[in-house]
Motif scaffolding. Structure first.
Motif, PDB file in Angstrom:
ATOM      1  N   ASP A  25       2.575   1.773  -3.392  1.00  0.00           N
ATOM      2  CA  ASP A  25       1.703   1.950  -4.553  1.00  0.00           C
ATOM      3  C   ASP A  25       1.822   3.398  -5.026  1.00  0.00           C
ATOM      4  O   ASP A  25       1.652   4.333  -4.237  1.00  0.00           O
TER       5      ASP A  25
ATOM      6  N   ASN B  20      -0.581   6.099  -4.054  1.00  0.00           N
ATOM      7  CA  ASN B  20      -0.527   6.609  -2.691  1.00  0.00           C
ATOM      8  C   ASN B  20       0.643   7.558  -2.493  1.00  0.00           C
ATOM      9  O   ASN B  20       0.804   8.140  -1.435  1.00  0.00           O
TER      10      ASN B  20
ATOM     11  N   TYR C  12       0.831  -1.199   0.000  1.00  0.00           N
ATOM     12  CA  TYR C  12       0.000   0.000   0.000  1.00  0.00           C
ATOM     13  C   TYR C  12       0.869   1.254   0.000  1.00  0.00           C
ATOM     14  O   TYR C  12       0.629   2.188  -0.757  1.00  0.00           O
TER      15      TYR C  12
END
Length: 182
Positions: A81, A84, A78
């Motif tokens: 990514d 992000n 996450y």
């Protein structure tokens, strides 16, 4: 989030709120430098991930570190990514965010205050909720329980706190903000 990734990669286990080093937290000064949280999740804003998970023992939610390892793998993906943008993510994880037993008088006051607003972490429309809905393979074999206590073998949806956390999360959030990471 980065602290949890580091701990999971090292095969560590979760520590109680009272036992965490200062480096596990964002300081007030760090938070003040971040921009206001917005729906575009820009790099300069603080994004909050709230974790919903079943406790595996009465005294510790993840004594063997299996859920931490899973959480760390997902958090790392996450964080890396590109959408992000490598930004700042704080994680609300009950065992590490609220004072645990044994608690001092001050810790008990803080715990009681936090408990009164616990649903806000799951129901706020801009927090991200990670749900760990699967119990470790073979659970409860290999876990230690105090004499007179028995393992809670109910699945995620059959546990009161998990049901509440999942329900309030699903009521107000778009599906992209509630993720089952199991």
């Amino acid at each position: 989030a980065r602290y949890l990734v580091d701990q999971g990669k090292k095969g560590r286990r979760l520590l109680r709120r009272q036992d965490l080093p200062a480096g596990a937290f964002l300081s007030l000064d760090q938070i003040k430098t971040l921009g206001e949280f917005d729906s575009t999740y820009t790099r300069s804003s603080l994004r909050i991930i709230t974790v919903s998970h079943p406790w595996l023992q009465p005294d510790h939610p993840d004594p063997r570190g299996e859920n931490l390892e899973l959480l760390a793998r997902v958090l790392e993906k996450y964080l890396n990514d590109e959408k992000n943008d490598g930004g700042t993510f704080a994680v609300f994880l009950d065992f590490m965010s609220l004072p645990q037993k044994p608690r001092s008088e001050t810790d008990q006051v803080l715990f009681d205050r936090a408990l009164a607003g616990l649903s806000d972490w799951y129901s706020h429309p801009r927090t991200i909720v990670f749900k760990i809905t699967a119990l470790p393979a073979g659970y409860p074999d290999g876990f230690v329980f105090d004499e007179g206590s028995t393992p809670n073998t109910a699945d995620y949806g059959g546990r009161g706190w998990c049901f509440m956390e999942s329900s309030v999360s699903n009521m107000v959030k778009s599906s992209g903000l509630v993720l089952d990471i199991s």
